[in-house]
Design a protein around this motif. Structure first.
Motif, mmCIF file in Angstrom:
data_model
loop_
_atom_site.group_PDB
_atom_site.id
_atom_site.type_symbol
_atom_site.label_atom_id
_atom_site.label_comp_id
_atom_site.label_asym_id
_atom_site.label_seq_id
_atom_site.Cartn_x
_atom_site.Cartn_y
_atom_site.Cartn_z
ATOM 1 N N ALA A 59 0.830 -1.206 0.000
ATOM 2 C CA ALA A 59 0.000 0.000 0.000
ATOM 3 C C ALA A 59 0.869 1.263 0.000
ATOM 4 N N GLN A 60 1.912 1.254 0.811
ATOM 5 C CA GLN A 60 2.797 2.419 0.870
ATOM 6 C C GLN A 60 3.566 2.584 -0.435
ATOM 7 N N TYR A 61 4.026 1.479 -0.994
ATOM 8 C CA TYR A 61 4.743 1.498 -2.266
ATOM 9 C C TYR A 61 3.874 2.109 -3.367
ATOM 10 N N VAL A 62 2.608 1.725 -3.399
ATOM 11 C CA VAL A 62 1.691 2.259 -4.416
ATOM 12 C C VAL A 62 1.563 3.771 -4.265
ATOM 13 N N LEU A 63 1.402 4.245 -3.051
ATOM 14 C CA LEU A 63 1.287 5.691 -2.842
ATOM 15 C C LEU A 63 2.569 6.428 -3.236
ATOM 16 N N LEU A 64 3.711 5.889 -2.839
ATOM 17 C CA LEU A 64 4.981 6.547 -3.170
ATOM 18 C C LEU A 64 5.226 6.565 -4.676
ATOM 19 N N THR A 65 4.914 5.477 -5.348
ATOM 20 C CA THR A 65 5.085 5.414 -6.797
ATOM 21 C C THR A 65 4.125 6.382 -7.488
ATOM 22 N N ARG A 66 2.900 6.386 -7.027
ATOM 23 C CA ARG A 66 1.879 7.287 -7.592
ATOM 24 C C ARG A 66 2.278 8.752 -7.385
ATOM 25 N N GLY A 67 2.853 9.045 -6.233
ATOM 26 C CA GLY A 67 3.262 10.415 -5.949
ATOM 27 C C GLY A 67 4.499 10.847 -6.707
ATOM 28 N N THR A 68 5.352 9.919 -7.054
ATOM 29 C CA THR A 68 6.612 10.250 -7.708
ATOM 30 C C THR A 68 6.516 10.267 -9.228
ATOM 31 N N PHE A 69 5.805 9.324 -9.792
ATOM 32 C CA PHE A 69 5.817 9.147 -11.244
ATOM 33 C C PHE A 69 4.486 9.497 -11.910
ATOM 34 N N ASN A 70 3.646 10.201 -11.218
ATOM 35 C CA ASN A 70 2.321 10.552 -11.717
ATOM 36 C C ASN A 70 2.401 11.814 -12.570
ATOM 37 N N GLU A 71 1.744 11.815 -13.696
ATOM 38 C CA GLU A 71 1.733 12.998 -14.556
ATOM 39 C C GLU A 71 0.690 14.025 -14.120
ATOM 40 N N ASN A 72 -0.209 13.630 -13.256
ATOM 41 C CA ASN A 72 -1.220 14.550 -12.732
ATOM 42 C C ASN A 72 -0.686 15.136 -11.419
ATOM 43 N N PRO A 73 -0.322 16.419 -11.415
ATOM 44 C CA PRO A 73 0.312 16.987 -10.225
ATOM 45 C C PRO A 73 -0.588 16.992 -8.987
ATOM 46 N N ASP A 74 -1.882 17.185 -9.169
ATOM 47 C CA ASP A 74 -2.785 17.175 -8.017
ATOM 48 C C ASP A 74 -2.864 15.787 -7.397
ATOM 49 N N ASP A 75 -2.991 14.781 -8.244
ATOM 50 C CA ASP A 75 -3.062 13.414 -7.753
ATOM 51 C C ASP A 75 -1.726 12.995 -7.131
ATOM 52 N N ALA A 76 -0.630 13.418 -7.730
ATOM 53 C CA ALA A 76 0.690 13.103 -7.190
ATOM 54 C C ALA A 76 0.852 13.717 -5.797
ATOM 55 N N ALA A 77 0.433 14.962 -5.660
ATOM 56 C CA ALA A 77 0.530 15.638 -4.362
ATOM 57 C C ALA A 77 -0.336 14.939 -3.321
ATOM 58 N N TRP A 78 -1.532 14.512 -3.723
ATOM 59 C CA TRP A 78 -2.416 13.796 -2.802
ATOM 60 C C TRP A 78 -1.761 12.491 -2.351
ATOM 61 N N ALA A 79 -1.195 11.744 -3.300
ATOM 62 C CA ALA A 79 -0.583 10.454 -2.975
ATOM 63 C C ALA A 79 0.600 10.635 -2.025
ATOM 64 N N MET A 80 1.431 11.621 -2.269
ATOM 65 C CA MET A 80 2.576 11.856 -1.390
ATOM 66 C C MET A 80 2.114 12.301 -0.012
ATOM 67 N N SER A 81 1.079 13.110 0.024
ATOM 68 C CA SER A 81 0.528 13.553 1.300
ATOM 69 C C SER A 81 0.014 12.362 2.108
ATOM 70 N N GLN A 82 -0.669 11.459 1.440
ATOM 71 C CA GLN A 82 -1.170 10.256 2.110
ATOM 72 C C GLN A 82 -0.011 9.387 2.591
ATOM 73 N N ALA A 83 0.987 9.205 1.749
ATOM 74 C CA ALA A 83 2.141 8.389 2.122
ATOM 75 C C ALA A 83 2.842 8.978 3.346
ATOM 76 N N GLU A 84 3.007 10.283 3.360
ATOM 77 C CA GLU A 84 3.651 10.948 4.489
ATOM 78 C C GLU A 84 2.805 10.826 5.751
ATOM 79 N N ARG A 85 1.490 10.950 5.606
ATOM 80 C CA ARG A 85 0.589 10.846 6.753
ATOM 81 C C ARG A 85 0.652 9.446 7.360
#
Length: 96
Positions: A59-85
């Motif tokens: 689950a954490q890997y998916v969020l980190l990957t989504r936050g790092t390699f996502n072309e949608n900046p809003d979705d990437a920011a959300w994923a990184m925020s969730q991973a950090e939380r």
């Protein structure tokens, strides 16, 4: 605790690629969480604990990957925020 151990494993591996210095701190935090897992785990729970660790790591890997390699900046920011939380929830109960 097992889910947190998995999450912190994913964070540590992610940091190996992007922030090696931080990975050492995460490694120590992960070790502390693993001690908690060992302290509360029943002898016959090995299979369940491993399953929870793997699910947390994935689950954490998916969020980190989504936050790092996502072309949608809003979705990437959300994923990184969730991973950090989630990572902060897992380290918040540790003594510094």
């Amino acid at each position: 605790f097992a889910t947190c151990a998995g999450r912190l494993s994913a964070v540590m591996e992610y940091q190996w690629m992007f922030d090696g210095e931080a990975s050492e701190r995460t490694k120590d935090q992960r070790a502390a969480v693993l001690e908690l897992v060992s302290a509360v785990m029943e002898p016959d729970q090995g299979h369940d604990v491993l399953s929870w660790r793997l699910a947390g790591k994935q689950a954490q890997y998916v969020l980190l990957t989504r936050g790092t390699f996502n072309e949608n900046p809003d979705d990437a920011a959300w994923a990184m925020s969730q991973a950090e939380r989630f990572a902060a929830e897992c380290t918040g109960f540790l003594l510094s």
